[in-house]
Design a protein around this motif. Structure first.
Motif, short mmCIF file in Angstrom:
data_model
loop_
_atom_site.label_atom_id
_atom_site.label_comp_id
_atom_site.label_asym_id
_atom_site.label_seq_id
_atom_site.Cartn_x
_atom_site.Cartn_y
_atom_site.Cartn_z
N UNK A 135 43.39 34.13 45.04
CA UNK A 135 43.05 34.00 46.45
C UNK A 135 41.65 34.56 46.66
N UNK A 136 40.75 33.87 47.32
CA UNK A 136 40.93 32.51 47.83
C UNK A 136 41.11 31.49 46.70
N UNK A 151 41.53 27.04 45.98
CA UNK A 151 41.30 25.72 46.58
C UNK A 151 42.59 25.18 47.19
N UNK A 172 44.70 40.34 44.61
CA UNK A 172 44.14 39.03 44.88
C UNK A 172 42.78 38.90 44.25
N UNK A 173 42.55 37.77 43.63
CA UNK A 173 41.26 37.57 42.98
C UNK A 173 40.79 36.16 43.28
N UNK A 174 39.53 36.08 43.65
CA UNK A 174 38.93 34.79 43.96
C UNK A 174 39.02 33.89 42.74
N UNK A 220 35.69 33.27 41.10
CA UNK A 220 34.71 34.31 40.83
C UNK A 220 35.18 35.31 39.78
N UNK A 263 33.53 37.76 38.73
CA UNK A 263 33.06 39.09 39.10
C UNK A 263 34.03 39.80 40.03
N UNK A 264 34.69 39.03 40.87
CA UNK A 264 35.63 39.64 41.80
C UNK A 264 36.75 40.34 41.03
#
Lengths: 367, 640, 375
Positions: free
Chosen positions: C240-241, C243, C272-274, C277, C279-280
């Protein structure tokens, strides 16, 4: 908490057989625990499953399955943790990128060289300090933003009320100059932050009389005279929403373009950049192709008394929510009015209208 | 609502008390008493071999020091007394004191890696052995720590002839030995963990084979032991190398010979999965890999090794009864923990699962009766003879009256058997109502076949009651929990819906079959697709036989001659791998050396979920005779 | 609180920015590239080739790795050959190398083999090493990347830059299903002290990356962890986020039994991890590690276990965290084979998104590999 009692009642309301009841109980227990019970407007003793039981009872027996299926497989619920995550992502993924571009521009170097020298790193740090973060509503969670970036962004760079005044700005400027040890320093970046944009109407729109309005327009009007004093000549404005629909993204870009060309130089920001923490997909809004049955319910169980001057701004009625956005979306702190009304509307049912019962009660907020 | 049945058995059984309560003493006594009495259990290398679920790890855990202590702590509780007795018979405890300091080293990670080093085989083995020894020493000390024993009260009793070896392990002081073991573990670990192995010249000598605590230690003594009222306690160290099949076959061979040396004083057990790959085939892998395989002269396997097969402890019927008892017990404990059922004292799985059979509907009954009548006339059986057969059926199970549908189905079977047994007489004498060659009896076999016929013809509930639930679990606690979970969930749902907490036979049957199908569908391990093909192939053949009108056999297994099976790895390596994983994941149970009709068979018995999914009996022993070649063909065929 | 992390800040690009960066960067005069990429059935194998200007394609030393697994499906082999030929045509200096992922006794050796292969590669005259993870399994890609980090950070004199790229496409990920082997093992080079006596009392925190169809594998890893340390804490990572906005909910449902019972996950322990990304996730893992390190410093230590089985972008984040803290363990179940839903893979509707990360070199320092430190 013992959910068993209400689950038993729900099985009756839905007329589930044992097998189905077993499967649905498992799902309801799971999702209420993991997500839905966190909805801020729920009360102790009347959380998700209770609200669901209440909500489903407004439909005829043979329509309840349609309504339940919608909740089970189409509802998009953004939890506190998810929303906070979008807040945490804002600085490292968006702010850094904007600043990095600007460092490269100012020093005439490639963006990938920004971290390679002390000179560019120093400029980056300076620009970061010259950034001002302004929330457009309390949905921007500036407190979470501050905590997540403690040590990087100081309290003197964040503004909680969207309306600025000279007194406040003087104070902020003084702090900036002190921190940078530069009596002439001004701000270089403004980040306007909000949680969600569904139709783009609240942010920027043209009224019927041809006048512009919206939060962004107000920000211009209110502060036009201040920019020169507090901001560098080529300061940048960035508008960031944690969550956006594709429609809003597109509309916002178009309107921004339109207002800039209509008003011309000096009458509008020289550059506005829009960014979004997460974009909801194109096919999220409910459509006849995907949700014909449920849309029929939104028609049948509608009470026009929910319409008001706000809902009327962007559409005829509010069955599909504000601006006919038809979203199946719930945010943990509030349900957007762009979501289908059946999710959030709460009416007494006067004048022989259906009394709408909300699944996720909405708190009105128009800031 | 928490349904503890969804937790995996292995997770539930982590604490020693819960673990001990599912250990049954019979296999212990059966398997270990003899070697213990003969003095071989702790005196030489003991190789344990068993399929997954046969309790390898359970056995090893029981001999770990912490488990022994738990048993001793709980004496007085009848639950553990039998286990304590069995452990005493094996010599692991004596006069209320532990005799053994056991530790289990799972061989799944790290150890196989040594084989990949670019060094000579002897250097690689040397490092492997150093590593195993260091880890064993560390594990012994960990167990002692947990028991509250401090390093400084531990001394090593070395072998009289240990010589300079004692120095290399740190001397007799426990503290020094522990320190040394840590150093060695660290040094070897760094080499294993390095992206690229260092040059041979850069390897520290400490890890190349000079560290040999197993050669030195005779006993480990705790000078002032609280376990023994402050008096010294002398323990025999035992190292259990669990899942040693993860080693490369060459490593395994080397390790086996290393541990088989008679001069070692510590006890050493090696536990491996029962493997389809026989040693000779496993060794062919080695031969392919390299030619300079060392030989190990001077060791005679039979004299220096003790092998214990975990497969066949006692009668298989005893195993099943033991499992039923254990599983019901476990269910009881879990139901107590169930937030909804536990609080309502609905904790006896037996009483929650109805054992009352359900008859087929009346219209179907009429259809069945007609079918049997027309069968009777087609087979030209007189009414009198039919009446006689019906009387036989009435004789069977006098007390528990049979439902009408079962009677009819049994009758249909007996009618066919009658015709078969009168064939020769009829043609000879032209008798209109000939006597059968052997008298016909309605027995358990006929009854079972009749129920299966009704299952396939009318989906009449077949799998219900706690015993069926246990039997469908293939003596595997984890599978039992998986199957029970859905039943328990449904019972809870009924309670929430204010319905009686007892599941009727039809619901149990439907849920178990669904669950069985889902388990099979969800298999996701190497060769899972082929395993599904294999078991479906076997199962379909079994169903075909089960549905023979005379119900002569209700199989759920496939037998090939033991000799055929043993050459499998050489004749069809793919099939061997498929069978290997089928066994590893309980899709089939292998019953080797099964005597039947004066031949030695190896049975592939279908696992419970397959039987449920395909509609086969849960009773054991019925198998189709076949060959590995036919099994190979099943893999080729596409599933219809 | 001032952070001092290796890749914060980090030069990284994704989506259109990544494409633009690569075109721009690779067009610079003087680039001399060593490219490590997979020549596999994955359609993403050939994604980056066109971003190289033609003159650079001619001069690029490419090592195309073919991961060999037992009994491959013919269709997949054909696709891999096709991709290899395409790559060979673009990069005339390319060499193909086969790496056996499994030994004959089914032991996993791919990572060690990959590291061995890289050890022989000279970096003379190379300005940039690009590792394209898109069509490499993590069991092979991670040791390769670690190898280059190790080599480059200890080299003296001019040092090459190290870039990692991965092509993110959840629809392709969904079209590929893997058949897991039955061994749970640390990825080679990422043992992180796993199994050492000194770690026997460590508080284990496992951060599995949840993904569709990964239940059996993750259950197996968990079981192994539980056998070692009964009080293993599990913080699952959800995309999260994403698609697909309902994906986290769907994963919660798919892993219901694990979350609620087997792993006993508190709702506050969900991470939660993008999805796009790396890096997130990198930042999140390190933040958690920092906190736990303090807590458990004097009571047995803390051990972080990662199992990055989902999207390439997220697994890259886990890799970076593990490269920074060398005591993390990456536990993995290697695939013994793959199946590709060809029609799905060929009809992928969403475009690939490239992720580029500059792991080492000029971007961070004085051009000699010495990294400038942040104020």
């Amino acid at each position: 908490m013992n959910q068993d009692f209400i689950l038993g009642r729900l099985a009756e309301i839905m007329a589930w057989e044992t097998d189905q009841a077993r499967r649905e109980f498992a799902w309801l227990r799971l999702m209420s625990q993991m997500k839905y019970d966190g909805y801020q407007d729920f009360l102790a003793g009347a959380r998700f499953v209770e609200s669901l039981a209440d909500w489903l009872q407004q439909f005829h027996q043979d329509e309840r399955a349609i309504a339940y299926t919608f909740v089970r497989s189409s509802l998009v619920y953004i939890s506190t943790a998810e929303m906070n995550h979008l807040v945490e992502l804002f600085y490292p993924e968006t702010v850094v990128w904007h600043l990095q571009q600007d460092v490269a521009r100012r020093l005439d170097i490639r963006t990938w060289n920004v971290w390679a020298s002390n000179q560019s790193r120093t400029l980056f740090n300076r620009l970061r300090r010259q950034s001002l973060f302004i929330e457009l509503s309390d949905g921007a969670r500036i407190d979470v933003f501050r905590r997540a970036n403690a040590g990087l962004i100081s309290n003197e760079q964040t503004v909680t009320a969207p309306r600025l005044n000279d007194e406040k700005l003087d104070e902020l400027l003084e702090d900036l100059r002190k921190d940078l040890d530069d009596p002439k320093a001004r701000f270089a970046f403004v980040f306007l932050i909000d949680d969600f944009v569904g139709s783009g109407t609240t942010l920027l729109r043209k009224k019927e009389d041809g006048m512009w309005t919206g939060k962004l327009f107000r920000f211009w009007e209110d502060n036009e005279d201040r920019f020169k004093k507090y901001f560098e000549d080529d300061w940048s404005l960035c508008v960031h929403h944690y969550l956006a629909t594709q429609r809003a993204k597109q509309t916002t870009a178009e309107r921004s373009h339109q207002i800039a060309s209509e008003r011309g130089n000096g009458k509008w920001f020289s550059a506005v950049q829009f960014s979004y923490g997460a974009e909801l997909p194109d096919d999220l809004p409910l459509s006849k192709d995907t949700h014909a049955d449920f849309l029929a319910l939104t028609d049948r169980y509608y009470d026009p008394s929910i319409e008001n001057k706000h809902t009327k701004v962007a559409g005829t009625d509010a069955k599909l929510g504000f601006g006919q956005c038809a979203l199946p979306l719930v945010l943990e702190h509030n349900t957007p009015n762009n979501s289908v009304a059946l999710l959030w509307a709460d009416t007494p049912g006067d004048n022989n209208q259906h009394a709408m019962r909300p699944l996720f009660r909405r708190r009105q907020r128009h800031s | 609502m928490e349904n503890p049945f969804y937790r995996r058995a292995t997770e539930q059984l982590r604490d020693d008390e819960a673990f001990l309560s599912i250990v049954s003493p019979q296999p212990l006594t059966y398997l270990l008493k003899r070697p213990a009495e003969q003095g071989t259990l702790f005196d030489r290398i003991v190789l344990f071999r068993g399929a997954p679920g046969t309790g390898k790890t359970t056995l090893a855990r029981l001999f770990e020091f912490s488990a022994l202590r738990a048993v001793l702590r709980s004496t007085g509780s009848t639950d553990y007394e039998a286990v304590a007795g069995a452990l005493e018979e094996c010599g692991a405890i004596k006069d209320g004191l532990p005799m053994i300091l056991g530790c289990r080293l799972p061989m799944e990670t790290d150890y196989r890696d040594f084989w990949e080093f670019p060094y000579s085989e002897s250097l690689k083995s040397g490092m492997l052995f150093s590593f195993i020894q260091a880890r064993a020493v560390l594990a012994w000390f960990r167990h002692l720590h947990v028991a509250g024993v401090s390093d400084s009260t531990v001394t090593i009793v070395p072998r009289a002839d240990s010589g300079s070896g004692l120095e290399t392990i740190g001397g007799t002081s426990g503290t020094a030995m522990l320190e040394r073991a840590r150093e060695v573990e660290r040094a070897v670990y760094e080499i294993v963990g390095a992206l690229v192995a260092p040059n041979e010249a850069d390897i520290p000598s400490s890890v190349t084979g000079t560290y040999r605590p197993f050669d030195v230690i005779e006993r480990i003594e705790i000078t002032t032991s609280s376990l023994n009222q402050g008096k010294p306690l002398r323990l025999l160290p035992l190292v259990m190398l669990d899942d040693a099949h993860w080693l490369h076959p060459s490593q395994f061979e080397a390790m086996r010979h290393w541990l088989a040396r008679r001069e070692l004083r510590i006890a050493r057990w090696v536990l491996t999965r029962f493997d389809i790959l026989q040693p000779s085939e496993a060794l062919s892998i080695v031969a392919d890999d390299r030619t300079d395989r060392p030989s190990y002269p001077g060791l005679s396997a039979s004299r220096d090794e003790e092998t214990i097969l975990l497969q066949g402890w006692g009668q298989r019927k005893d195993q099943r009864n033991t499992f039923r008892r254990m599983a019901r017990d476990m269910a009881h404990r879990y139901l107590e923990k169930h937030s909804l059922l536990g609080t309502r004292r609905l904790v006896d799985i037996g009483s929650l699962l109805s054992e009352e059979a359900e008859q087929i509907s009346n219209s179907r009954l009429v259809e069945l009766a007609k079918h049997v009548a027309s069968m009777q006339s087609r087979l030209k059986v007189t009414d009198a003879r039919r009446a006689e057969l019906e009387a036989t059926i009435n004789e069977f199970r006098k007390a528990a009256a049979l439902t009408e549908d079962i009677r009819l189905a049994m009758l249909a079977i007996l009618l066919h058997r009658y015709v078969i047994r009168t064939k020769s007489q009829a043609t000879l004498f032209g008798d209109e109502d000939p006597e059968p060659s052997r008298p016909l009896v309605a027995n358990q076999g006929v009854y079972e076949a009749a129920r299966l016929h009704l299952l396939h013809r009318f989906e009449r509930p077949f799998y219900f009651g706690a015993d069926d639930l246990c039997d469908a679990s293939s003596e595997n606690a984890e599978l039992f929990l998986q199957l029970s979970a859905i039943l328990v969930d449904t019972i809870a749902t009924q309670v929430i819906r204010s319905k009686p907490p007892v599941l009727d036979a039809g619901t149990q049957h439907r849920l178990l079959r669904e669950r069985g199908r889902r388990i099979v569908e969800a298999w996701n391990f190497p060769y899972a697709d082929k395993v599904r093909k294999l078991v479906t192939g076997i199962a379909r053949k079994c169903v075909e036989t089960t549905l023979q009108p005379n119900g002569w056999l209700t199989p759920n297994g496939y037998g090939v001659l033991q000799s055929d099976f043993e050459s499998l790895a050489g004749s069809n390596s793919e099939l061997a791998s498929v069978v290997q994983f089928a066994v590893a994941y309980n899709a089939v149970l292998v019953v080797p050396q099964y005597e039947c009709k004066n031949k030695e068979w190896c049975l592939l018995e279908l696992g419970g979920p397959v039987c449920l999914a395909e509609g086969l009996t849960l009773k054991r022993g019925g198998f189709l005779e076949g060959t590995t070649a036919e099994l190979g063909k099943m893999l080729e065929e596409s599933n219809g | 609180m001032m952070r001092n992390r290796k890749w914060e800040p980090c030069v990284y690009h994704r989506g259109s920015h990544a494409d633009a960066f690569l075109r721009d960067y690779l067009a610079q005069v003087g680039r001399s590239v060593l490219l490590i990429a997979g020549a596999g059935f994955d359609p993403r194998s050939v994604r980056i080739a066109p971003l190289f200007p033609e003159s650079l394609q001619q001069a690029t030393r490419a090592i195309l790795i073919r991961e060999e697994r037992p009994n491959p499906v013919a269709e997949l082999v054909a696709r891999a050959v096709h991709h290899r030929d395409q790559l060979m045509a673009k990069f005339p200096l390319a060499r193909e190398h086969a790496i056996q992922i499994f030994a004959r006794d089914n032991a996993i050796i791919g990572g060690r083999e990959a590291a061995k292969l890289m050890t022989g590669q000279s970096l003379d005259g190379i300005t940039d090493v690009f590792v394209d993870m898109s069509a490499l399994s993590i069991g092979v890609a991670f040791p390769i990347i670690k190898h280059f980090i190790d080599v480059l950070s200890t080299m003296s004199g001019p040092v090459a830059n190290l870039h990692v790229i991965a092509c993110h496409n959840p629809q392709i990920d969904d079209a590929v299903s893997s058949n897991p082997s039955d061994t749970v093992a640390p990825i080679h080079g990422f043992r992180g002290g796993w199994g050492l006596d000194e770690k026997s009392r460590a508080a284990i925190l496992w951060m599995p990356q949840l993904g569709r169809g990964k239940r059996p594998v993750l259950s197996r890893i968990f079981q192994m962890l539980r056998n070692v340390q009964e009080d293993t804490v599990v913080c699952p990572i959800l995309p999260f986020p994403s698609s697909q906005p309902r994906l986290p909910d769907e994963l919660i449902e798919e892993f219901a039994e694990e979350l609620q019972l087997a792993w006993s996950v508190d709702v506050r322990d969900l991470i939660y991890a993008d999805e796009k990304s790396p890096l997130d996730l990198y930042r999140t893992i390190l933040r958690i590690d920092d906190a736990r390190r303090r807590v458990f410093a004097s009571v047995g230590g803390s051990q972080i276990i990662l199992s990055p089985l989902g999207s390439k972008a997220l697994s890259l984040g886990a890799l970076m965290a593990a490269l920074e803290r060398d005591d993390f363990t990456i536990l993995h179940v290697e695939a013994i084979g793959y199946t590709l839903d060809a029609s799905r893979a060929d009809s992928v509707a969403v475009p690939d998104e490239l992720v580029h990360i500059w792991l080492h070199g000029d971007a961070y320092g004085d051009g000699h590999g010495k990294e400038a430190t942040q104020k």
